[in-house]
Design a protein around this motif. Structure first.
Motif, PDB file in Angstrom:
ATOM      1  N   ARG B   8       0.814  -1.210   0.000  1.00  0.00           N
ATOM      2  CA  ARG B   8       0.000   0.000   0.000  1.00  0.00           C
ATOM      3  C   ARG B   8       0.854   1.269   0.000  1.00  0.00           C
ATOM      4  O   ARG B   8       0.591   2.221  -0.720  1.00  0.00           O
ATOM      5  CB  ARG B   8      -0.879  -0.049   1.249  1.00  0.00           C
ATOM      6  N   LYS B   9       1.906   1.249   0.851  1.00  0.00           N
ATOM      7  CA  LYS B   9       2.746   2.428   1.021  1.00  0.00           C
ATOM      8  C   LYS B   9       3.420   2.800  -0.305  1.00  0.00           C
ATOM      9  O   LYS B   9       3.444   3.972  -0.687  1.00  0.00           O
ATOM     10  CB  LYS B   9       3.795   2.126   2.099  1.00  0.00           C
ATOM     11  N   PHE B  10       3.951   1.812  -1.003  1.00  0.00           N
ATOM     12  CA  PHE B  10       4.628   2.092  -2.272  1.00  0.00           C
ATOM     13  C   PHE B  10       3.642   2.647  -3.300  1.00  0.00           C
ATOM     14  O   PHE B  10       3.928   3.618  -4.003  1.00  0.00           O
ATOM     15  CB  PHE B  10       5.299   0.825  -2.811  1.00  0.00           C
ATOM     16  N   LEU B  11       2.457   2.041  -3.373  1.00  0.00           N
ATOM     17  CA  LEU B  11       1.453   2.517  -4.339  1.00  0.00           C
ATOM     18  C   LEU B  11       1.048   3.955  -4.038  1.00  0.00           C
ATOM     19  O   LEU B  11       0.909   4.773  -4.956  1.00  0.00           O
ATOM     20  CB  LEU B  11       0.224   1.593  -4.316  1.00  0.00           C
ATOM     21  N   MET B  12       0.893   4.278  -2.767  1.00  0.00           N
ATOM     22  CA  MET B  12       0.503   5.644  -2.390  1.00  0.00           C
ATOM     23  C   MET B  12       1.629   6.637  -2.699  1.00  0.00           C
ATOM     24  O   MET B  12       1.363   7.766  -3.102  1.00  0.00           O
ATOM     25  CB  MET B  12       0.126   5.716  -0.909  1.00  0.00           C
TER      26      MET B  12
END
Lengths: 192, 18
Positions: B8-12
């Motif tokens: 999630r963090k990378f996508l955000m």
């Protein structure tokens, strides 16, 4: 993984190519004619470009759906990849359209494109959000309702990613049961 | 083969990257 300088220069490929579908309820047309393929993408950057250019789910009118499915799978029970499958269903209360729907739908999309279900991501067909006056619904569709290890793993990870309280129970329903039901109640095959 | 997984963090982060 952190975004490096090089990361910012290139697009990041997704494991799968995804198709975004839009359904608008028009009673004068058939269900199939109301279903439209919006676009396809296969990079993280293209996903965000599309996401930021379409209406938020909560702004759609009741009766509309968005669906995100792997390329080659149509968002309907009849598709050969869906026929024996089912869905993890998250039913929302009416007031959650304003408070929660967009966050939960985005989280669902990120689970799909990021392959959050690890080796069981193979079983994922897509996800649907239904805007309905009696209460909106979000679901992840998988391809084999009898594949208990895959279905339950996906359900556990999905519930955790949505940040649902342990008190909230989500159910998995086989499409075959939903399609043949005689009332609005479909039995859950699994619950988490 | 290996699966391309993004948390999630990378996508955000990619969302906010210019």
């Amino acid at each position: 993984r952190k975004l490096s300088f090089v990361d910012r220069l290139e697009k990041h490929p997704l494991e799968n190519r995804w198709a975004l579908w839009f359904f608008k309820n028009d009673r004068n047309r058939t269900w199939r004619d109301n279903l439209h393929l919006v676009t396809e993408f296969d990079t993280v950057e293209d996903f965000w470009a599309i996401y930021s250019h379409i209406q938020m789910a909560s702004k759609l009118t009741s009766g509309c759906d968005y669906a995100l499915f792997k390329d080659g799978i149509e968002p309907m029970w009849e598709d050969s990849r869906n026929k024996h499958g089912g869905r993890w269903l998250v039913s929302l209360a009416k007031q959650q359209r304003q408070s929660n729907l967009d966050r939960l739908w985005l989280e669902t999309l990120l689970c799909l494109i990021g392959e959050a279900f690890e080796e069981y991501s193979e079983e994922v067909c897509g996800a649907v959000v239904n805007l309905r006056t009696k209460g909106d619904k979000i679901a992840i569709w998988t391809s084999e309702a009898e594949n208990q290890p895959a279905v339950t793993f996906i359900g556990r990870v999905y519930k955790e990613r949505l940040g649902l309280s342990p008190k909230v129970v989500i159910g998995y329903q086989a499409h075959a049961d939903t399609a043949t039901k005689s009332n609005s109640f479909t039995k859950n095959k699994f619950v988490i | 083969g290996t699966r391309i997984i993004y948390d999630r963090k990378f996508l955000m982060e990619c969302r906010n990257s210019p």
